[in-house]
Design a protein around this motif. Sequence first.
Motif, mmCIF file in Angstrom:
data_model
loop_
_atom_site.group_PDB
_atom_site.id
_atom_site.type_symbol
_atom_site.label_atom_id
_atom_site.label_comp_id
_atom_site.label_asym_id
_atom_site.label_seq_id
_atom_site.Cartn_x
_atom_site.Cartn_y
_atom_site.Cartn_z
ATOM 1 N N LEU A 121 30.598 17.982 14.021
ATOM 2 C CA LEU A 121 31.498 16.928 13.305
ATOM 3 C C LEU A 121 31.175 15.557 14.021
ATOM 4 O O LEU A 121 30.270 15.344 14.643
ATOM 5 C CB LEU A 121 32.869 17.326 13.133
ATOM 6 N N ASN A 122 32.086 14.728 13.545
ATOM 7 C CA ASN A 122 31.986 13.253 13.988
ATOM 8 C C ASN A 122 32.402 12.875 15.513
ATOM 9 O O ASN A 122 31.688 11.916 16.260
ATOM 10 C CB ASN A 122 32.701 12.484 13.054
ATOM 11 N N ASN A 123 33.193 13.350 16.022
ATOM 12 C CA ASN A 123 33.915 12.924 17.203
ATOM 13 C C ASN A 123 34.788 13.882 17.810
ATOM 14 O O ASN A 123 34.972 15.187 17.038
ATOM 15 C CB ASN A 123 34.428 11.659 16.951
ATOM 16 N N PRO A 124 35.214 13.916 19.166
ATOM 17 C CA PRO A 124 36.188 14.762 19.609
ATOM 18 C C PRO A 124 37.379 15.076 18.878
ATOM 19 O O PRO A 124 37.804 16.203 18.927
ATOM 20 C CB PRO A 124 36.493 13.929 21.055
ATOM 21 N N THR A 125 37.837 14.059 18.354
ATOM 22 C CA THR A 125 39.127 14.246 17.478
ATOM 23 C C THR A 125 38.785 15.322 16.397
ATOM 24 O O THR A 125 39.741 15.998 16.017
ATOM 25 C CB THR A 125 39.616 12.930 16.972
ATOM 26 N N GLU A 126 37.879 15.090 15.724
ATOM 27 C CA GLU A 126 37.512 15.911 14.571
ATOM 28 C C GLU A 126 37.276 17.472 15.139
ATOM 29 O O GLU A 126 37.707 18.284 14.543
ATOM 30 C CB GLU A 126 36.447 15.410 13.810
ATOM 31 N N VAL A 150 23.017 21.430 17.550
ATOM 32 C CA VAL A 150 23.181 20.474 16.790
ATOM 33 C C VAL A 150 21.759 20.432 15.709
ATOM 34 O O VAL A 150 20.584 20.407 16.220
ATOM 35 C CB VAL A 150 23.039 19.196 17.711
ATOM 36 N N THR A 151 21.726 20.286 14.392
ATOM 37 C CA THR A 151 20.806 20.496 13.538
ATOM 38 C C THR A 151 20.080 18.926 13.521
ATOM 39 O O THR A 151 18.806 19.278 13.188
ATOM 40 C CB THR A 151 21.429 20.703 12.191
ATOM 41 N N HIS A 152 20.716 18.038 13.804
ATOM 42 C CA HIS A 152 19.781 16.669 13.920
ATOM 43 C C HIS A 152 20.756 15.570 14.647
ATOM 44 O O HIS A 152 22.000 15.935 14.911
ATOM 45 C CB HIS A 152 19.320 16.353 12.653
ATOM 46 N N GLY A 153 20.086 14.670 15.005
ATOM 47 C CA GLY A 153 20.590 13.628 15.757
ATOM 48 C C GLY A 153 21.409 12.575 15.481
ATOM 49 O O GLY A 153 21.298 11.407 15.540
ATOM 50 N N HIS A 154 22.283 12.891 14.315
ATOM 51 C CA HIS A 154 23.248 11.999 13.798
ATOM 52 C C HIS A 154 24.553 12.204 14.257
ATOM 53 O O HIS A 154 24.970 13.382 14.315
ATOM 54 C CB HIS A 154 23.292 12.156 12.171
ATOM 55 N N GLY A 155 25.470 11.249 14.235
ATOM 56 C CA GLY A 155 26.718 11.411 14.750
ATOM 57 C C GLY A 155 27.629 12.279 14.218
ATOM 58 O O GLY A 155 28.446 12.927 14.702
ATOM 59 N N ASP A 156 27.411 12.555 12.929
ATOM 60 C CA ASP A 156 28.450 13.411 12.107
ATOM 61 C C ASP A 156 27.899 14.862 12.456
ATOM 62 O O ASP A 156 28.636 15.814 11.928
ATOM 63 C CB ASP A 156 28.462 13.254 10.604
ATOM 64 N N HIS A 157 27.007 14.995 13.335
ATOM 65 C CA HIS A 157 26.537 16.404 13.475
ATOM 66 C C HIS A 157 26.857 16.586 15.057
ATOM 67 O O HIS A 157 27.116 17.845 15.645
ATOM 68 C CB HIS A 157 25.012 16.747 13.231
ATOM 69 N N PHE A 158 26.715 15.627 15.858
ATOM 70 C CA PHE A 158 26.725 15.805 17.344
ATOM 71 C C PHE A 158 28.168 15.471 17.976
ATOM 72 O O PHE A 158 28.409 15.685 19.043
ATOM 73 C CB PHE A 158 25.562 15.334 18.030
ATOM 74 N N ASP A 178 15.050 14.691 18.914
ATOM 75 C CA ASP A 178 16.175 13.797 18.707
ATOM 76 C C ASP A 178 16.988 13.769 19.840
ATOM 77 O O ASP A 178 17.820 12.671 19.838
ATOM 78 C CB ASP A 178 17.063 14.901 17.536
ATOM 79 N N TRP A 179 16.813 14.457 21.108
ATOM 80 C CA TRP A 179 17.135 14.398 22.078
ATOM 81 C C TRP A 179 16.868 12.940 22.641
ATOM 82 O O TRP A 179 17.539 11.956 23.291
ATOM 83 C CB TRP A 179 16.917 15.298 23.438
ATOM 84 N N ASN A 180 15.508 12.649 22.409
ATOM 85 C CA ASN A 180 14.667 11.483 23.185
ATOM 86 C C ASN A 180 15.543 10.358 22.258
ATOM 87 O O ASN A 180 15.444 9.213 22.749
ATOM 88 C CB ASN A 180 13.297 11.697 22.600
ATOM 89 N N THR A 181 15.610 10.417 20.858
ATOM 90 C CA THR A 181 16.245 9.228 20.054
ATOM 91 C C THR A 181 17.492 8.998 20.585
ATOM 92 O O THR A 181 17.916 7.843 20.666
ATOM 93 C CB THR A 181 16.305 9.815 18.713
ATOM 94 N N LEU A 182 18.388 9.830 20.875
ATOM 95 C CA LEU A 182 19.522 9.642 21.479
ATOM 96 C C LEU A 182 19.727 9.100 22.962
ATOM 97 O O LEU A 182 20.519 7.751 23.130
ATOM 98 C CB LEU A 182 20.539 11.111 21.533
ATOM 99 N N ALA A 183 18.599 9.185 23.723
ATOM 100 C CA ALA A 183 18.576 8.789 24.815
ATOM 101 C C ALA A 183 18.147 7.183 24.857
ATOM 102 O O ALA A 183 18.684 6.386 25.660
ATOM 103 C CB ALA A 183 17.470 9.479 25.807
ATOM 104 N N THR A 215 12.351 21.429 11.278
ATOM 105 C CA THR A 215 12.155 20.863 9.959
ATOM 106 C C THR A 215 12.118 19.577 9.899
ATOM 107 O O THR A 215 13.048 18.969 9.426
ATOM 108 C CB THR A 215 13.163 21.644 9.045
ATOM 109 N N PRO A 216 11.147 19.002 10.650
ATOM 110 C CA PRO A 216 11.320 17.361 10.536
ATOM 111 C C PRO A 216 11.429 16.771 9.225
ATOM 112 O O PRO A 216 10.747 17.246 8.239
ATOM 113 C CB PRO A 216 10.377 16.943 11.600
ATOM 114 N N GLY A 217 11.905 15.501 8.932
ATOM 115 C CA GLY A 217 11.706 14.630 7.924
ATOM 116 C C GLY A 217 13.255 13.863 7.808
ATOM 117 O O GLY A 217 12.876 12.791 7.644
ATOM 118 N N HIS A 218 14.130 14.736 7.957
ATOM 119 C CA HIS A 218 15.451 13.868 7.812
ATOM 120 C C HIS A 218 15.626 13.069 9.079
ATOM 121 O O HIS A 218 15.986 11.932 9.060
ATOM 122 C CB HIS A 218 16.699 14.963 7.443
ATOM 123 N N THR A 219 15.524 13.900 10.127
ATOM 124 C CA THR A 219 14.939 12.928 11.531
ATOM 125 C C THR A 219 13.558 13.608 11.975
ATOM 126 O O THR A 219 13.294 14.792 11.601
ATOM 127 C CB THR A 219 16.111 13.328 12.441
#
Length: 338
Positions: A121-126, A150-158, A178-183, A215-219
Amino acid sequence: MSEPTTDTTRPALSAGHGTLTRRRFWQLGAAAALTAGATPLLPGRAAAATAQDYFDTAAELAGDNPILTSLISALTAGFRVPRPTAPAPLKIFDDVAVLSAGWVSATAILTSGGIILIDALNNPTEAQRYIVSGLRAPGADPSTIKYVVVTHGHGDHFGGAQYLADTYGARVMMAPADWNTLAASRPANAPTRDLDITDGQSLTLGGTTVRLHHTPGHTRGSVSPIFPVRWQGGAHTAMLWGGTNPPTPTADKQTYLNSVLGFASKMSQAGVDVELRNHAFCDYGLERMAQLRRTPNTTANPFVVGTSGAQLRTRTEPLPTLLTHRRRPARRGGPGPA
């Protein structure tokens, strides 16, 4: 993510929603394969196909199946990101629980050795509100979360992953790209780099093995799992597509298409007959959850779509997206935007 607003006027799920003929499956497979060509054509057309042609072909092959028509709507540009009310946590299989914030969901695979959580989900609260509390509702123990995939490196998933790692010692897994993208981007709530997911990796916990496919494409680092599930004593095999929204550049759409077709092959080999995703409103998932909540003892689980149905979902997905640059054509054969 550009999913459609949930539309309460969509057709009810009929008893035969998962029955899709082999002929329709191969028709759609042929149309999808043609999108990869240098001069893509659709059957019966003498000229190169347009984006509208692909949307129309997908709509025709989807027919009145609400799962597929919802998916096509989700892939059409111009839809608003919805914020439906979060449903109560629900065990959609004997060993799988959906923990949803409404527009995005985490999926818990309940094994004899602990929990494999897909997305956070989006954050610790969720994570606290929907994952921790949601697991306790059906009697699961959040302290037994061993892995967060984590299916991909977008905030609503990590977003809640680091909280779960800090609180319960869960290991966080993501594809290297996606680890690299977040870094590089350092977004809020990004987890500390932990475990890399390799393509085709087997993750075993208790007696359950999850296969993780790139399955790259979305990220660049999107990952889609395949895993066993059980319902009313029967064994099934589930897939969860890791990233719905296709990219804008045509070259990246080709990557997305290649991932869809490659994953379809993996699904066929595994005998997948269950279709899931992490944004449940864009594949009629919220409605299927509601149906299952009304009839919890049914033997006809609405998430079991059959092997042909699961394959057709992956074949329908790339048709409207390969040649479009998020342009919204007129549609036919499915629900319009809400």
